[in-house]
Design a protein around this motif. Structure first.
Motif, PDB file in Angstrom:
ATOM      1  N   GLU A  18       0.826  -1.206   0.000  1.00  0.00           N
ATOM      2  CA  GLU A  18       0.000   0.000   0.000  1.00  0.00           C
ATOM      3  C   GLU A  18       0.864   1.262   0.000  1.00  0.00           C
ATOM      4  O   GLU A  18       0.600   2.211  -0.738  1.00  0.00           O
ATOM      5  CB  GLU A  18      -0.940   0.006   1.209  1.00  0.00           C
ATOM      6  N   THR A  29      -5.338  -4.351  -5.466  1.00  0.00           N
ATOM      7  CA  THR A  29      -6.491  -5.161  -5.074  1.00  0.00           C
ATOM      8  C   THR A  29      -5.983  -6.248  -4.133  1.00  0.00           C
ATOM      9  O   THR A  29      -5.151  -7.066  -4.524  1.00  0.00           O
ATOM     10  CB  THR A  29      -7.181  -5.801  -6.290  1.00  0.00           C
ATOM     11  N   ARG A  37      -9.216  -5.866   7.617  1.00  0.00           N
ATOM     12  CA  ARG A  37      -9.911  -4.584   7.676  1.00  0.00           C
ATOM     13  C   ARG A  37      -9.624  -3.860   6.363  1.00  0.00           C
ATOM     14  O   ARG A  37      -8.462  -3.619   6.035  1.00  0.00           O
ATOM     15  CB  ARG A  37      -9.393  -3.778   8.853  1.00  0.00           C
ATOM     16  N   PRO A  38     -10.658  -3.495   5.612  1.00  0.00           N
ATOM     17  CA  PRO A  38     -10.420  -2.788   4.346  1.00  0.00           C
ATOM     18  C   PRO A  38      -9.694  -1.465   4.588  1.00  0.00           C
ATOM     19  O   PRO A  38      -9.916  -0.786   5.582  1.00  0.00           O
ATOM     20  CB  PRO A  38     -11.827  -2.548   3.800  1.00  0.00           C
ATOM     21  N   SER A  39      -8.844  -1.103   3.662  1.00  0.00           N
ATOM     22  CA  SER A  39      -8.094   0.142   3.744  1.00  0.00           C
ATOM     23  C   SER A  39      -8.987   1.317   3.373  1.00  0.00           C
ATOM     24  O   SER A  39      -9.860   1.201   2.509  1.00  0.00           O
ATOM     25  CB  SER A  39      -6.901   0.075   2.783  1.00  0.00           C
ATOM     26  N   GLU A  45      -8.385  -1.548  -3.157  1.00  0.00           N
ATOM     27  CA  GLU A  45      -9.672  -2.252  -3.127  1.00  0.00           C
ATOM     28  C   GLU A  45      -9.457  -3.569  -2.385  1.00  0.00           C
ATOM     29  O   GLU A  45      -8.466  -4.265  -2.626  1.00  0.00           O
ATOM     30  CB  GLU A  45     -10.148  -2.536  -4.550  1.00  0.00           C
ATOM     31  N   THR A  46     -10.368  -3.895  -1.488  1.00  0.00           N
ATOM     32  CA  THR A  46     -10.300  -5.178  -0.801  1.00  0.00           C
ATOM     33  C   THR A  46     -11.459  -6.029  -1.305  1.00  0.00           C
ATOM     34  O   THR A  46     -12.610  -5.606  -1.275  1.00  0.00           O
ATOM     35  CB  THR A  46     -10.389  -5.016   0.724  1.00  0.00           C
TER      36      THR A  46
END
Length: 150
Positions: A18, A29, A37-39, A45-46
């Motif tokens: 990231e 992705t 935990r999504p960023s 994109e998670t």
């Protein structure tokens, strides 16, 4: 510009991906079965895939191609991604290419057979080190710089 796909389950370099991708404004992705935990980063994109063996691997392999970078330690997934034309980086910075992925797959299969033949065999590979993390950061940085030149 391709995408950086990260095999997110148990990947020790998600934060590094990231950080480098953000510096280069490169989309990422992260694919996982869950537990992440999504960023909040708009470039990241998670994707959560259903539980099951190799679901994240299938998702990545079905989408990657030339110009993409795949970050994984999973050798069978790496082989599929290399075949699709993607560059594969292991979390220790080692690049898997058409030249070396076959040998990596054969070694993996041999080690699987050896472990199966000796149920008392203990341990696995070596641990993940700061040097591994540094090599990975270097390799990803080089790859993204090269992709900007093309």
């Amino acid at each position: 510009m391709g995408v950086i796909y990260v095999d997110g389950d148990a990947c020790p370099v998600k934060a590094e991906v990231e950080r480098v991708a953000t510096r280069h404004r490169h989309p990422v992705t992260i694919v996982a079965n869950g537990g992440l935990r999504p960023s909040a980063n708009p470039l990241v994109e998670t994707v959560f895939v259903p539980d099951g063996p190799d679901e994240a691997d299938k998702w990545i392999a079905d989408r990657c191609g030339p110009g993409d970078v795949v970050v994984t330690g999973d050798i069978p997934l790496a082989a599929r991604c290399v075949e699709a034309g993607a560059l594969v980086l292991k979390p220790n910075g080692e690049a898997l290419t058409a030249r070396n992925v076959g040998q990596a797959l054969a070694t993996r299969d041999l080690m699987t057979d050896l472990r199966a033949a000796d149920p008392f065999r203990q341990g696995g590979g070596k641990g993940f080190t700061k040097a591994d993390r540094s090599r990975f950061l270097d390799a990803l940085e080089r790859q993204l710089r090269m992709s900007q030149i093309r």
